[in-house]
Enzyme design. Structure first.
Site, PDB file in Angstrom:
ATOM      1  N   ARG A 290       0.857  -1.181   0.000  1.00 52.19           N
ATOM      2  CA  ARG A 290       0.000   0.000   0.000  1.00 52.19           C
ATOM      3  C   ARG A 290       0.894   1.231   0.000  1.00 52.19           C
ATOM      4  NH1 ARG A 290      -1.328   2.615   4.548  1.00 52.19           N
ATOM      5  NH2 ARG A 290      -1.350   0.785   5.885  1.00 52.19           N
ATOM      6  N   HIS A 294      -3.691   4.169   4.717  1.00 56.37           N
ATOM      7  CA  HIS A 294      -4.761   3.161   4.806  1.00 56.37           C
ATOM      8  C   HIS A 294      -6.068   3.753   4.300  1.00 56.37           C
ATOM      9  CE1 HIS A 294      -7.286  -0.038   6.354  1.00 56.37           C
ATOM     10  NE2 HIS A 294      -7.993   0.859   7.030  1.00 56.37           N
ATOM     11  N   TYR A 303       4.226   5.406  11.292  1.00 55.82           N
ATOM     12  CA  TYR A 303       4.570   4.026  11.619  1.00 55.82           C
ATOM     13  C   TYR A 303       5.461   3.329  10.582  1.00 55.82           C
ATOM     14  CZ  TYR A 303       0.392   3.339   8.659  1.00 55.82           C
ATOM     15  OH  TYR A 303      -0.539   3.386   7.641  1.00 55.82           O
TER      16      TYR A 303
END
Length: 397
Positions: A290, A294, A303
């Site tokens: 990805r 998200h 992160y």
């Protein structure tokens, strides 16, 4: 296709051996870590450099792909990415409430989507914009739900493409039940259920694996492992590669390069043929990434590092197919220029269509909660009305 389970290779502790108890636990833990780190098998037909790789098992499933079809796959990916980028921009401009980008996952979706027959049925999550494109769903129909003006925007039976599923993993149960039904009807069509690596930790997915295996349902479970379940990496969800989970339920699993559109097309065709032939379910793990957030409410920089994204950018699914088309003389600059113009036209059409949609009813959320109304809901409605009114200028403008 399957791999011997970790448990089968773990040494057993002999009965009554006190001294070996602690040592056996250490051995088991060490073995598990070693097995989990073993490089899994990966099906790849097209390298990141755009070179064709021979594969004795899967080549036959793409042997008939013509140069025109290759250009079609490239067009699908480019236009899907353009639509996705436009939707992301529209959300940033306040036209959509939320958007789940597929950036980086175009090959997994277009490859698997183009493997389907018209009579096959698709159960998506909320990110399968490329599969929707392959099924003939107008891109603008995907955006009404994210704008809050409808509950889906298309007839699922018109394209055999179910409405987007927001509840994580539940669509795999729906797909399994539907597949069991068409098997009882004697149809030779198949079902495909899309989900992500995060959803693979859901109990619904495990239950669907159990039922599909026991009832030999003609369903393909297509997991797009994009490495991150929001902020949780895959290694914190599973001790083994996701595709190996299938063996515990009694059906095959395979990992394919999710950035290789030819590989995804071939593996999905193979899995669908198994399903139609009455050989039961298959788990396909499309190993991809990805590239964006998200959803537009997420900040991936909190992160994961830039170097990870940069490493995956080198494996870009669109770039690798373009390299192959150019090296094989299957596409010229005129084709790419025309596609660029078509891409811009699509972006404009999507932009205009969304801005022409009505604004969502801000108070619809309070309707149909209780049949006869409720004092608490009335209070919340009044509070929300006051909040909305606070945005008005003092002059009432």
């Amino acid at each position: 296709m399957t791999v011997e389970s970790t448990a089968a290779r773990t040494p057993r502790r002999s009965a009554g051996s006190k001294a070996g108890t602690t040592g056996t636990k250490r051995t088991t833990r060490t073995t598990a870590k070693k097995d989990a780190g073993t490089e899994p098998q990966l099906v790849q037909l097209l390298t990141p450099e755009g070179k064709r790789v021979k594969n004795a098992e899967y080549d036959k499933y793409v042997a008939g792909v013509t140069p025109d079809e290759l250009r079609g796959l490239y067009r699908d990916m480019v236009l899907t990415r353009r639509f996705d980028a436009e939707a992301t921009s529209l959300q940033r401009q306040g036209e959509l409430g939320l958007w789940a980008s597929l950036l980086g996952q175009e090959a997994a979706q277009i490859g698997s989507g183009r493997a389907l027959r018209d009579d096959d049925y698709v159960f998506p999550t909320y990110r399968e914009h490329g599969v929707a494109w392959c099924r003939g769903v107008d891109p603008t129909n995907l955006l009404g739900m994210f704008r809050g003006v409808n509950n889906g925007g298309w007839d699922p039976n018109g394209n055999n493409f179910q409405l987007y599923t927001i509840v994580i993993g539940s669509q795999t149960l729906h797909a399994t039940g539907y597949a069991m039904g068409i098997a009882k009807d004697g149809a030779d069509s198949a079902v495909i259920a899309y989900f992500g690596d995060g959803a693979s930790s859901q109990g619904d997915v495990a239950e669907s694996f159990t039922f599909s295996a026991v009832y030999n349902a003609p369903v393909v479970f297509f997991c797009q492992n994009n490495q991150w379940a929001i902020s949780e990496p895959t290694e914190k969800q599973s001790r083994v590669p996701i595709y190996q989970r299938a063996q515990g339920f009694g059906f095959p699993g395979v990992r394919v390069d999710g950035n290789d559109v030819l590989g995804c097309l071939a593996v999905t065709r193979w899995a669908l043929e198994r399903a139609r032939a009455g050989e039961g379910p298959t788990l396909v793990e499309a190993f991809t990434y990805r590239m964006g957030a998200h959803t537009t409410s997420d900040d991936p920089s909190r992160y994961r590092g830039d170097e990870e994204r940069q490493a995956w950018e080198a494996k870009d699914p669109i770039l690798r197919l373009r390299r192959y088309l150019e090296a094989s003389n299957h596409a010229n600059e005129g084709f790419f220029a025309e596609l660029e113009a078509e891409s811009e036209a699509l972006g404009k059409r999507v932009r205009e269509a969304v801005r022409a949609m009505p604004d969502p009813d801000h108070f619809a959320i309070f309707e149909n909660v209780y049949a006869d109304g409720h004092a608490l809901v009335d209070e919340e409605r009044a509070q929300f009305a006051a909040y909305q009114a606070s945005f008005a200028d003092e002059g009432g403008n």
